[in-house]
Design an enzyme around this catalytic site. Sequence first.
Site, PDB file in Angstrom:
ATOM      1  N   ASN A 237       0.746  -1.299   0.029  1.00  0.00           N
ATOM      2  CA  ASN A 237       0.074   0.005  -0.022  1.00  0.00           C
ATOM      3  C   ASN A 237       0.584   1.250   0.037  1.00  0.00           C
ATOM      4  O   ASN A 237       0.468   2.432  -0.521  1.00  0.00           O
ATOM      5  CB  ASN A 237      -1.016   0.285   1.214  1.00  0.00           C
ATOM      6  CG  ASN A 237      -0.190  -0.194   2.593  1.00  0.00           C
ATOM      7  OD1 ASN A 237       0.489  -1.310   2.665  1.00  0.00           O
ATOM      8  ND2 ASN A 237      -0.374   0.631   3.386  1.00  0.00           N
TER       9      ASN A 237
ATOM     10  N   GLN B 270      -4.612  -3.834  -2.245  1.00  0.00           N
ATOM     11  CA  GLN B 270      -4.321  -2.681  -3.260  1.00  0.00           C
ATOM     12  C   GLN B 270      -4.120  -3.286  -4.778  1.00  0.00           C
ATOM     13  O   GLN B 270      -3.680  -2.619  -5.417  1.00  0.00           O
ATOM     14  CB  GLN B 270      -3.073  -2.036  -2.844  1.00  0.00           C
ATOM     15  CG  GLN B 270      -3.213  -1.227  -1.378  1.00  0.00           C
ATOM     16  CD  GLN B 270      -3.956  -0.112  -1.477  1.00  0.00           C
ATOM     17  OE1 GLN B 270      -4.383   0.527  -2.512  1.00  0.00           O
ATOM     18  NE2 GLN B 270      -4.319   0.426  -0.352  1.00  0.00           N
TER      19      GLN B 270
ATOM     20  N   SER C 274     -10.966  -5.384  -0.842  1.00  0.00           N
ATOM     21  CA  SER C 274     -11.743  -4.162  -0.235  1.00  0.00           C
ATOM     22  C   SER C 274     -12.324  -3.320  -1.267  1.00  0.00           C
ATOM     23  O   SER C 274     -11.810  -3.102  -2.282  1.00  0.00           O
ATOM     24  CB  SER C 274     -10.800  -3.178   0.657  1.00  0.00           C
ATOM     25  OG  SER C 274     -11.658  -2.468   1.183  1.00  0.00           O
ATOM     26  N   GLY C 275     -13.399  -2.824  -1.056  1.00  0.00           N
ATOM     27  CA  GLY C 275     -14.130  -1.969  -2.203  1.00  0.00           C
ATOM     28  C   GLY C 275     -13.867  -0.849  -2.208  1.00  0.00           C
ATOM     29  O   GLY C 275     -13.762  -0.093  -3.506  1.00  0.00           O
ATOM     30  N   HIS C 276     -13.609   0.057  -1.092  1.00  0.00           N
ATOM     31  CA  HIS C 276     -13.575   1.568  -1.273  1.00  0.00           C
ATOM     32  C   HIS C 276     -11.992   1.879  -1.957  1.00  0.00           C
ATOM     33  O   HIS C 276     -11.885   2.906  -2.262  1.00  0.00           O
ATOM     34  CB  HIS C 276     -13.637   2.173   0.148  1.00  0.00           C
ATOM     35  CG  HIS C 276     -12.347   1.861   1.111  1.00  0.00           C
ATOM     36  ND1 HIS C 276     -11.650   2.878   1.466  1.00  0.00           N
ATOM     37  CD2 HIS C 276     -12.090   0.656   1.734  1.00  0.00           C
ATOM     38  CE1 HIS C 276     -10.780   2.263   2.334  1.00  0.00           C
ATOM     39  NE2 HIS C 276     -11.003   1.034   2.560  1.00  0.00           N
TER      40      HIS C 276
ATOM     41  N   THR D  81     -28.087 -10.110   7.716  1.00  0.00           N
ATOM     42  CA  THR D  81     -28.651  -9.686   6.504  1.00  0.00           C
ATOM     43  C   THR D  81     -27.575  -8.454   5.968  1.00  0.00           C
ATOM     44  O   THR D  81     -26.640  -8.092   6.351  1.00  0.00           O
ATOM     45  CB  THR D  81     -29.737  -8.602   6.777  1.00  0.00           C
ATOM     46  OG1 THR D  81     -30.592  -9.334   7.657  1.00  0.00           O
ATOM     47  CG2 THR D  81     -30.266  -7.874   5.683  1.00  0.00           C
TER      48      THR D  81
ATOM     49  N   CYS E  71      -0.346   6.582  12.818  1.00  0.00           N
ATOM     50  CA  CYS E  71      -0.397   7.427  13.512  1.00  0.00           C
ATOM     51  C   CYS E  71      -0.103   6.787  14.898  1.00  0.00           C
ATOM     52  O   CYS E  71      -0.737   5.856  15.455  1.00  0.00           O
ATOM     53  CB  CYS E  71      -1.564   8.186  13.642  1.00  0.00           C
ATOM     54  SG  CYS E  71      -1.816   9.428  12.198  1.00  0.00           S
TER      55      CYS E  71
END
Length: 385
Positions: free
Chosen positions: A153, A181, A201-203, A239, A324
């Site tokens: 990443n 990534q 991962s979708g985002h 769901t 961080c």
Amino acid sequence: MSAARIIYLDNNATSPCSPAVIRAVNQALSELWGNPSSPHLAGRRTRAALSNARDAVATLAGCDADRLLFTSGATESCNHVIRFARRPSCELPALVTTVIEHAAVAAAAEREALAGRPHSMVGVDANGRIDLYSLEDVVSAGNALVSVQWVNNELGVIQPIPEIAAICGRHQALLHIDACQALGKLAMNLDELGADFVSMSGHKLGAPSGVGALYVKDRRTLPAIQVGGEQERSRRAGTENVVGILGFGAAAAERHAELPELLVGWSTLRDAFESNLPLGARVNGRGAPRVPNTVSVTFPGIDGVVLLARLDRRGICVSQGSACHSARPEPSHVLRAIGLSEADAYSTIRFSFGPSTCADELNEACAVLGVEIQMMMHRDGSAVA
């Protein structure tokens, strides 16, 4: 630069939703509100839309849709594989990771190690590529689960997954790939890759946050993530996140259609961007294959935290690619692992492109970089060496 304008170069953190994804999300909210487990018309419509979304993600990933289950994202997928994956009738395997893994894998492996489970970390070279000889030495002991990030990443460096899969195959080791990534940034064919598990991962490719997928080659090697319902073929009860999944499907379909052209365009942008960087800047991982949307740059003698803040004030969104700790980032473990000093790690910025990134934006970013670095040097009396 206009105060209202943003040049967004942090797509590896998250990529904005496209109009097609927003339309899919709006449709899910306004039209496909039926519970997909319900037998009536509203439920059947939603169920069919979920099936189409699964097919779209499977097409982008190059796999049988039946091998995909939707999750909340790559962190959930990675955590579950690290904790529970095993071959039928075998004990939990020893864990093998690299020294540059994302925290979704590294922290999960560390937790297992603290509980007494064997865990080995394999080193990387100066470009961030895994030491294959060390990997073979470690997995030759038997009953291992290897977890490797396909694309780092921070660096954008691509690991030699076919060679890693061959080593795992020779020693009957399970292989988990963190493809967070990689999905949508290189061509994928998971069914021919040789991996047992692949987390996605979708985002990272423009889907809403909070949705991802896990590829499982053989269901016998991994227990259900959640129980209490038959959703996701009884592998993840509860769901489904219909809004997120339909957005993920739309993002995957769009990326699949655009990928060949996008890769060429990103490569051209990256080469021009790197040639335009201020004098003395160093690109990390340049000697290894990389996805073309990611550039990690060290500006020696420059405080990266301050530079990031100055760029932010100019409307340029980038990151340091490090976690961080309190008010100041710790030096990146990835950059330290490839041989950068602590000072150079603190002086490194990550730029990551998305589908909407254009040459004018990158030219402006380079111009602003040059001005801001000169101002910092003049103020501090330092120099970029």
